[in-house]
Design an enzyme around this catalytic site. Structure first.
Site, mmCIF file in Angstrom:
data_model
loop_
_atom_site.group_PDB
_atom_site.id
_atom_site.type_symbol
_atom_site.label_atom_id
_atom_site.label_comp_id
_atom_site.label_asym_id
_atom_site.label_seq_id
_atom_site.Cartn_x
_atom_site.Cartn_y
_atom_site.Cartn_z
ATOM 1 N N HIS A 1 2.797 4.973 -3.931
ATOM 2 C CA HIS A 1 2.573 5.579 -5.369
ATOM 3 C C HIS A 1 3.752 6.911 -5.888
ATOM 4 O O HIS A 1 3.877 7.026 -7.062
ATOM 5 C CB HIS A 1 1.328 5.837 -5.723
ATOM 6 C CG HIS A 1 0.208 4.572 -5.841
ATOM 7 N ND1 HIS A 1 0.411 3.556 -6.353
ATOM 8 C CD2 HIS A 1 -0.416 4.277 -5.404
ATOM 9 C CE1 HIS A 1 0.066 3.119 -6.287
ATOM 10 N NE2 HIS A 1 -1.090 2.850 -5.702
ATOM 11 N N HIS B 1 -2.905 -2.071 -5.030
ATOM 12 C CA HIS B 1 -2.056 -1.454 -6.331
ATOM 13 C C HIS B 1 0.023 -1.941 -6.375
ATOM 14 O O HIS B 1 0.653 -2.140 -5.503
ATOM 15 C CB HIS B 1 -2.475 0.081 -6.417
ATOM 16 C CG HIS B 1 -4.018 -0.051 -5.553
ATOM 17 N ND1 HIS B 1 -4.614 0.136 -5.034
ATOM 18 C CD2 HIS B 1 -4.521 0.362 -7.120
ATOM 19 C CE1 HIS B 1 -5.242 0.326 -4.766
ATOM 20 N NE2 HIS B 1 -5.799 0.305 -6.338
HETATM 21 ZN ZN LIG Z 1 -4.090 0.628 -2.652
#
Ligand SMILES: [Zn+2]
Length: 305
Positions: free
Chosen positions: A126, A165
């Protein structure tokens, strides 16, 4: 040829507060399961080196790098985003995590190992060029990829990301670089709420609805990732190996099991064997239910061996 297993004690020191899911016990849980399964005996263990500022600067802005490296908050901690807290222990852990990927690239591209696994934290996928996000400070897999491209002159590198994610940071870093293909599956809609749109032929995003099972995951990989990877013919494959899509992991609502991680690892290995001389560098991203995490990593590594 044995697998290079890269870790470092500094990765255990970084903590983001009581009850935070991204915790040192994750590393221990993986090593425990590796010992129980006798995998520890058949890997070659390395302690991660520190990444340099120059290596980080291939994917991150200098101002952001220096903000993390020069952390000196009197209170002892600072929130870089609501989920991501920096303390004095963060810097060495983050530099070792990024350094593990640099070392993995060096070991694999100088033919000392065909496969490397980095059991490191904080995770990275991320982390954006100019900010921390979602438990991530530096984008480890992107830093490794940039090293393979810049120091070794590779022309086609694929990153496969099966974390639950979307790897928005990795996408942001390589979105305009045709030398990099990113294949990703992730729960959607879900944090970080990106990735649902097809941006170009090199960003293969496959959003999966909540409660997706292993069968549907395998179908999505077969339909979307494999043709793209066959077309791209990567010279090296990275895996952003997050295991938080496991059914037992309460952070998400996908329903994968160890067998699904073994299956997708085999598919990636087949691609690597066909185009990339079997070269794979896998690095830990998410995975927060300790038992499921340890079992899933073992399933992943058993195929890579
Ligand atoms: Zn994750």
């Amino acid at each position: 040829m044995s697998i290079a297993y890269i870790h470092h004690p500094d990765c255990l020191l970084h903590e983001m507060g009581t009850g935070h899911p991204e915790r040192p016990a994750r590393i221990h849980a993986i090593e425990e399961q590796m010992k129980v399964s006798h995998l520890m005996e058949s890997v070659q263990v390395y302690e991660a080196l520190l990444a340099t500022r120059e290596q980080l600067a291939r994917v991150h802005g200098i101002q952001y790098i220096d903000k993390v490296l020069n952390f000196n908050d009197k209170s002892g901690f600072i929130y870089l985003d609501p989920d991501t807290m920096q303390t004095p222990e963060t810097k060495p852990a983050a530099l070792r995590a990024a350094g593990a990927l640099i070392q993995a690239v060096d070991l694999v591209l100088t033919h000392q190992h065909q496969v490397a696994f980095c059991n490191i934290r904080p995770p990275g996928h991320h982390a954006l060029p100019d900010c921390a996000m979602g438990f991530c400070f530096f984008n480890n897999v992107a830093i490794g990829t940039a090293h393979a491209l810049e120091a070794y002159g590779l022309r086609r590198v694929a990153i496969v990301d099966f974390d639950v994610h979307h790897g928005n940071g990795t996408e942001a870093i390589f979105i305009n670089d045709p030398r990099v293909m990113l294949c990703s599956t992730f729960q959607h809609p879900f944090y970080p709420y990106s990735g649902a749109d097809t941006v170009n032929d090199f960003m293969i995003n496959v959003p999966l609805p909540a409660y997706t099972t292993g069968d549907a995951f395998r179908e999505a990989v077969t339909q979307h990732w494999l043709p793209a990877l066959n077309r791209f013919a990567p010279e090296l494959l990275f895996i952003s190996a997050g295991f938080d899509a496991h059914e037992d992991d309460s952070i998400s609502f996908l329903r994968l099991h160890e067998e699904d991680y073994a299956w997708v690892t085999q598919e990636i290995l087949d691609i690597a064997n066909q185009y990339a001389q079997g070269r794979i560098i896998s690095t830990l991203e998410g995975g927060y239910e300790l038992s499921a995490l340890g079992r899933s990593v073992v399933a992943h590594l058993e195929v890579l061996m």
